[in-house]
Design an enzyme around this catalytic site. Sequence first.
Site, PDB file in Angstrom:
ATOM      1  N   LYS A 220      -0.329   9.714  -1.518  1.00  8.46           N
ATOM      2  CA  LYS A 220      -1.623   9.037  -1.640  1.00  8.46           C
ATOM      3  C   LYS A 220      -2.792   9.994  -1.437  1.00  8.46           C
ATOM      4  O   LYS A 220      -2.632  11.104  -0.935  1.00  8.46           O
ATOM      5  CB  LYS A 220      -1.699   7.859  -0.660  1.00  8.46           C
ATOM      6  CG  LYS A 220      -0.922   6.653  -1.194  1.00  8.46           C
ATOM      7  CD  LYS A 220      -1.144   5.404  -0.398  1.00  8.46           C
ATOM      8  CE  LYS A 220      -0.329   4.256  -1.032  1.00  8.46           C
ATOM      9  NZ  LYS A 220      -0.272   3.085  -0.163  1.00  8.46           N
ATOM     10  N   ARG A 254       8.076   3.817   2.517  1.00 11.27           N
ATOM     11  CA  ARG A 254       8.010   3.635   1.063  1.00 11.27           C
ATOM     12  C   ARG A 254       7.568   4.950   0.437  1.00 11.27           C
ATOM     13  O   ARG A 254       6.433   5.379   0.629  1.00 11.27           O
ATOM     14  CB  ARG A 254       7.017   2.509   0.748  1.00 11.27           C
ATOM     15  CG  ARG A 254       6.880   2.176  -0.732  1.00 11.27           C
ATOM     16  CD  ARG A 254       5.855   1.062  -0.936  1.00 11.27           C
ATOM     17  NE  ARG A 254       5.674   0.748  -2.328  1.00 11.27           N
ATOM     18  CZ  ARG A 254       4.855   1.412  -3.141  1.00 11.27           C
ATOM     19  NH1 ARG A 254       4.147   2.429  -2.694  1.00 11.27           N
ATOM     20  NH2 ARG A 254       4.751   1.066  -4.403  1.00 11.27           N
TER      21      ARG A 254
HETATM   22  C1  YH5 Z   1       1.915   0.375   0.358  1.00 10.06           C
HETATM   23  O1  YH5 Z   1       1.283   1.238   0.965  1.00 10.06           O
HETATM   24  N1  YH5 Z   1       1.260   0.976  -2.043  1.00 10.06           N
HETATM   25  S1  YH5 Z   1       1.042   0.839  -4.759  1.00 10.06           S
HETATM   26  C2  YH5 Z   1      -2.083   5.918  -5.106  1.00 10.06           C
HETATM   27  C3  YH5 Z   1      -1.438   7.145  -5.100  1.00 10.06           C
HETATM   28  C4  YH5 Z   1      -0.085   7.226  -4.837  1.00 10.06           C
HETATM   29  C5  YH5 Z   1       0.623   6.057  -4.594  1.00 10.06           C
HETATM   30  C6  YH5 Z   1      -1.673   9.232  -6.155  1.00 10.06           C
HETATM   31  N2  YH5 Z   1       2.391  -0.682  -3.003  1.00 10.06           N
HETATM   32  C7  YH5 Z   1       1.886   0.254  -1.071  1.00 10.06           C
HETATM   33  O2  YH5 Z   1       1.929   3.631  -4.101  1.00 10.06           O
HETATM   34  N3  YH5 Z   1       3.354  -1.647  -0.977  1.00 10.06           N
HETATM   35  C8  YH5 Z   1       1.589   0.365  -3.194  1.00 10.06           C
HETATM   36  O3  YH5 Z   1      -2.191   8.251  -5.327  1.00 10.06           O
HETATM   37  C9  YH5 Z   1       2.610  -0.755  -1.675  1.00 10.06           C
HETATM   38  N4  YH5 Z   1       2.668  -0.556   1.016  1.00 10.06           N
HETATM   39  C10 YH5 Z   1       3.372  -1.527   0.363  1.00 10.06           C
HETATM   40  N5  YH5 Z   1       4.081  -2.387   1.099  1.00 10.06           N
HETATM   41  C11 YH5 Z   1       0.010   2.284  -4.475  1.00 10.06           C
HETATM   42  C12 YH5 Z   1       0.750   3.580  -4.372  1.00 10.06           C
HETATM   43  C13 YH5 Z   1      -0.014   4.828  -4.624  1.00 10.06           C
HETATM   44  C14 YH5 Z   1      -1.377   4.760  -4.882  1.00 10.06           C
END
Ligand code: YH5
Length: 275
Positions: A220, A254
């Site tokens: 993230k 996750r």
């Molecule tokens: C979470 O924290 N996050 S979707 C931006 C990024 C990288 C990854 C490159 N679903 C979560 O994974 N479910 C998502 O920058 C989730 N907890 C739970 N329970 C966003 C994501 C992401 C966003």
Amino acid sequence: MSNRIVQLLNQQRPIVMGILNTTPDSFSDGGDYLSASNALDHAQQMIAEGADIIDIGGESTRPGAQPVALEDEINRVVPVISEIRNNSEIAISIDTSKPEVMRAAVAAGADLVNDVNALRAESAVETCAELAVPVCLMHMQGEPRTMQHSPQYENVVEDVADYLQQRMQACVQAGIKKERIIVDPGFGFGKTLAHNLSLLKHLDALQALGLPLLIGISRKSMIGAILDAEVDQRLHGSVAAAVLAFTRGAKIFRVHDVKPTVDALKVCDAMSNAQ
Ligand code: YH5
């Protein structure tokens, strides 16, 4: 009747949830896993690397993302869930906020509803109670399209804890058993870097809720901001964040990068079981 997630939560060890995305705009997976058979390959790779749960999402919830139509979301996730369920006993999580998607996903074999909206959609709580499926309730301030515009809190740790407590109570009142509720502070969802870092530092405060904690920090922007690194250069920072979260009581992680996280958490678990 037991459930794969309940069985995992009964084990006294960290649990790794591998992220399998089916959204075409997902740059971490580059849209390579669009078809159900490619998704199965990706899931099997993550299973071989030690994943305990595969999380499947058909709606992008990244900052600025636009909502996805119900039918499109079902058409993206259901074939993927069926393909994995027909080939594996792995626990499957559905990342959605829509009750209709929850129903279709559970019918296809999903074991957990992972909702970034904490079941606030109309009839979402009742749907999960009826399906008798474990749920993950995540904190978010605002909505994905605008949540990063100017997030504000009185005290981010207390505000998030209060919100999760309230959502837990709404679920319990609707008949969802406490043993089937997981909570998540929602890193990056309506939070500045300072908010995210306070939540990570004080994650142990959320243990007072008495529920398993899930965290999603993998790749993230908080890691990107600290390292000044693009998304493909965030692995080591993401693993460090997982280790820090473990020390503060996180139970489910996750992640995109399963093997590196599983190895790091095996070291954490070994130390934590020592005299
Ligand atoms: C979470 O924290 N996050 S979707 C931006 C990024 C990288 C990854 C490159 N679903 C979560 O994974 N479910 C998502 O920058 C989730 N907890 C739970 N329970 C966003 C994501 C992401 C966003």
